[in-house]
Structure formats: structure tokens, C-alpha cells
Enzyme design. Sequence first.
Site, PDB file in Angstrom:
ATOM      1  N   ARG A 277       0.809  -1.223   0.000  1.00 38.70           N
ATOM      2  CA  ARG A 277       0.000   0.000   0.000  1.00 38.70           C
ATOM      3  C   ARG A 277       0.846   1.280   0.000  1.00 38.70           C
ATOM      4  NH1 ARG A 277      -5.203  -0.095   2.156  1.00 38.70           N
ATOM      5  NH2 ARG A 277      -4.598  -2.024   3.193  1.00 38.70           N
ATOM      6  N   ARG A 313     -13.073  -1.503  -1.850  1.00 35.78           N
ATOM      7  CA  ARG A 313     -12.706  -1.071  -0.491  1.00 35.78           C
ATOM      8  C   ARG A 313     -13.812  -0.334   0.262  1.00 35.78           C
ATOM      9  NH1 ARG A 313      -9.128   1.956   0.840  1.00 35.78           N
ATOM     10  NH2 ARG A 313      -8.274   0.789   2.575  1.00 35.78           N
ATOM     11  N   CYS A 344     -26.487  -3.829  -8.454  1.00 34.66           N
ATOM     12  CA  CYS A 344     -27.748  -4.080  -7.737  1.00 34.66           C
ATOM     13  C   CYS A 344     -27.489  -4.556  -6.322  1.00 34.66           C
ATOM     14  CB  CYS A 344     -28.567  -5.097  -8.518  1.00 34.66           C
ATOM     15  SG  CYS A 344     -28.761  -4.605 -10.225  1.00 34.66           S
ATOM     16  N   TYR A 373      -4.916  -2.273  -3.836  1.00 30.75           N
ATOM     17  CA  TYR A 373      -6.150  -2.992  -3.517  1.00 30.75           C
ATOM     18  C   TYR A 373      -7.349  -2.373  -4.248  1.00 30.75           C
ATOM     19  CZ  TYR A 373      -2.828  -4.563  -0.094  1.00 30.75           C
ATOM     20  OH  TYR A 373      -1.691  -5.052   0.487  1.00 30.75           O
TER      21      TYR A 373
HETATM   22  C1  LIG Z   1      -0.821  -7.916   2.105  1.00 31.47           C
HETATM   23  C2  LIG Z   1       0.524  -8.312   2.546  1.00 31.47           C
HETATM   24  C3  LIG Z   1       1.595  -7.398   2.472  1.00 31.47           C
HETATM   25  C4  LIG Z   1       1.427  -5.979   2.030  1.00 31.47           C
HETATM   26  O1  LIG Z   1       0.727  -5.218   2.950  1.00 31.47           O
HETATM   27  P1  LIG Z   1       0.610  -3.629   2.770  1.00 31.47           P
HETATM   28  O2  LIG Z   1      -0.227  -3.209   3.895  1.00 31.47           O
HETATM   29  O3  LIG Z   1      -0.015  -3.374   1.456  1.00 31.47           O
HETATM   30  O4  LIG Z   1       1.998  -3.073   2.866  1.00 31.47           O
HETATM   31  C5  LIG Z   1       2.848  -7.851   2.836  1.00 31.47           C
HETATM   32  N1  LIG Z   1       3.046  -9.120   3.269  1.00 31.47           N
HETATM   33  C6  LIG Z   1       2.046 -10.015   3.356  1.00 31.47           C
HETATM   34  C7  LIG Z   1       2.333 -11.384   3.817  1.00 31.47           C
HETATM   35  C8  LIG Z   1       0.759  -9.639   3.004  1.00 31.47           C
HETATM   36  O5  LIG Z   1      -0.239 -10.522   3.112  1.00 31.47           O
END
Ligand SMILES: *Cc1c(COP(=O)(O)O)cnc(C)c1O
Length: 419
Positions: A277, A313, A344, A373
Site C-alpha cells: 500500500r 474497499r 444491484c 487494492y
Molecule cells: C498484504 C501483505 C503485504 C502488504 O501489505 P501492505 O499493507 O499493502 O503493505 C505484505 N506481506 C504479506 C504477507 C501480506 O499478506
Amino acid sequence: MHFFDYRGNRFYAEGVAVEKIASDVGTPCYVYSAKTLVRHYRAFDGAFSGVPHLVCYSAKANSNISVLNTLIKEGSGVDIVSGGELYRALKAGAEPKRIVYSGVGKREEEIEYAISKGILMFNVESPEELRLINRTAKRTGKRAPVAIRVNPDVDPKTHPYISTGLRQNKFGIESGQALKEYVYAKRYLKNLDLVGVDCHIGSQITQLSPFVDAMKKTGRLIATLRNEGIDIRYLDMGGGLGITYSEEAPPHPGKYGREVIREAEGLGVTLIFEPGRVIAGNAGILLARVLYTKENGGKRFVIIDAAMNDLARPSLYGSYHAIKAARKPKTGEEFEVDVVGPICESGDFLARSRELPPLKSGDLLAIMSTGAYGFTMSSNYNSRPRAAEVMVDGDEYSVVRERETYRDLVRGEKLKYST
Ligand SMILES: *Cc1c(COP(=O)(O)O)cnc(C)c1O
């Protein structure tokens, strides 16, 4: 910091007016900024420049191969959670030795695929998985490098759906049991190389203390493992650093880096990170057009051509995304509206009770902070072809995924009696 802003009264992605992209490519359409991706990657990677480390961008945040390739060219590795993501990472040019593989439910054929490609390590989430990886390595005449994903039982203070490091979550192995598994594996699982300890506690974390607590616990485990003659080389701290969607004030990667480096001192490990993210979230927007406006029971609705199938989201987590008009409003006048999609379901909203300038049919909107995401969680619900994806770099843009067609919707489907 990102490169989406008004120039005069028109909204731009880097050097390109979003109106230009929308009229060429259509809507809904995701637009990514290459310069923002690079800037975020460098800020994160730079925070660890003084210590041995590897940043493995988490593909599930945004796995378009152009996004992956942009980061790989900057030196990023990739964190994957499926065989499909491994395929994408390799297609985008990732070196296998810079790929880590996480996830609670790896299938045998996915494990075999990753072993055959020679990835850096598996982040193992259960004793049964550990044994299956060992058997698969043995059967194929290979060795498999592994880390155990430890569940450190810390509260990341984020949305429950994206908390992963609490005891009651499905992720990882509780640290006392993890120690036993390492000792067992050293003795009996001879096709494994026990190279790392892994820990990912959640997502959209806006405080440093949960990370620090998790590091203290994993640090103690690494020391204990050393005493058992298990020489841990990698500490993978996962991802999870939050971003600003609205008013949140997450720590800057530089500050996160200083805290983590302090905690890692003396451990003698290469640090691995899996940010998703924080790299991609504010590097993307979703363009959508207003279809209709209406009032029901005293409530104003703006119906747009993007929906929960394009951006899940808001429906899934009640999350907030800022919305900007592609033409800067002339007055400061605003109305409270719900911004909804054509699907819908009453849960199909992009924003609720939001103050927005007056909008009419045909107006173009940018839904902000949708680079992570966003597309990766999109679906074909209501038989809506998935959106196009565009990447802007400076004054140019290219379509990095074509909009799906009706034909794509039925690909692989057959009438029951046809041959
Ligand atoms: C989703 C995930 C990430 C990334 O998380 P962010 O919050 O997008 O940085 C890293 N490692 C694992 C194992 C994840 O499931």
C-alpha cells in the site's frame, strides 16, 4: 507525496490531463503514476540504505506487470502470495532470488513451481505446510529455503479484516510453537534450509509501536534459534505501513526505518520488507463519469459508471477515498451526496454522505488513493467488464491493461450440450 493535482482548473496525472485519458480510453479507468511509484519506492528503500536489506514489493496491492516492472527496475524484489503472482513477477522481469512467497494456503503445485524457479524463500504459515515443502523439495531433488511466519500476537490497531498478527488470526505460527518447528525441521526435514524468520502483522498501520513490539519478539526468537545452532540470515518484517487516505498521519518511511534499524541492531540479519500500500496506494486514481443524479427520500445520489466491482474497499471496509472533479469547481458551493455505482446492491457505494461540488451527467471524477487494492480486488460482478489500466510517465501515457470486452466475460464458458 504524489503527482496528481490541478493545473489551472484541470486535474492532471503528472503531465497529462485526466480528461484526455478518459476521452481516449473511456471510463472507468485506473490511472497510475510511474513517477509516484518510483518516488515511494526510493523513499522506502532509502530509509534502509545503511543496513543490509531487500525491499520486496507486495504484488497483491497492485500486480499489473507494468507496475511490477517499474519497481523491479528500481531494484525491488517481489512478495507473492500465489502461483499466479509468481507468474506475473517473472513476466515483469523479477529475479527469482528476490522473490519471497507468503500465504496460508499454498498448493503443492504452487510450491513446486516456486522451488523450480529458485525463489529466495517461502514464508511458511503452518507445520503441515513446512512438511509439504520439505516433501516437494525432496521429490524434485531440490532444497527449499524457508522462514516461518511468526504470529507475534500484537495489535496493529487497524481494521479487523486487515489485522493479521493477533493470536486469533489465521496467519503464522505462535512463537513458542514456531521455535519447536524450527528445531524439528533442523533435525528431520532435511530438504529445507532454515534461513529466515518472518512476521507480517497487518495493513494500513499508522503507528510505529506495533512494528517495534513485533520486532522485539522476533528478535528474541532469532537469538534463541542461534543458540539452537540455527543460523537465521533474514528477518522479514512484512508490509503494513499505512498511507493518508483522509486525515491519517502515518509515520514517514524514514522514521519507520530508523526505529526498525535500531531494533535490528546486533541481530546480524538482512532485513526484508514487503510494502504494498505505501508504495502503490497513492500512486493510482480511478476515473469515473457521472451517469445520473437523483434524489430519494431527501438524499442526493450521484450515480457513476464505476462500482464496487471496480473498487471494493468502500463496500468491504467502509473505507474513505477522496473524490476530485476533473474540472475544478468554480464556486466553493458543496452538497452532501452518496456516490454510488450501477450494481444491484445497496452496499455498492464509493462514498457516503460526502460534501461535493454540484455534479451533473457527463462530469468526470477522480477517485483518489486507489493504486493499492483497487484493480487487484476487482471482479466481473453484474457482468461488468473490468476497467482499463493506464500508466502515466511525464507527459505520456500508455494503456497497460485493456478494458475487458463482453467476449472476455464468457471466455471459457460453454453451453451444456455443445461439444
Ligand atoms: C498484504 C501483505 C503485504 C502488504 O501489505 P501492505 O499493507 O499493502 O503493505 C505484505 N506481506 C504479506 C504477507 C501480506 O499478506
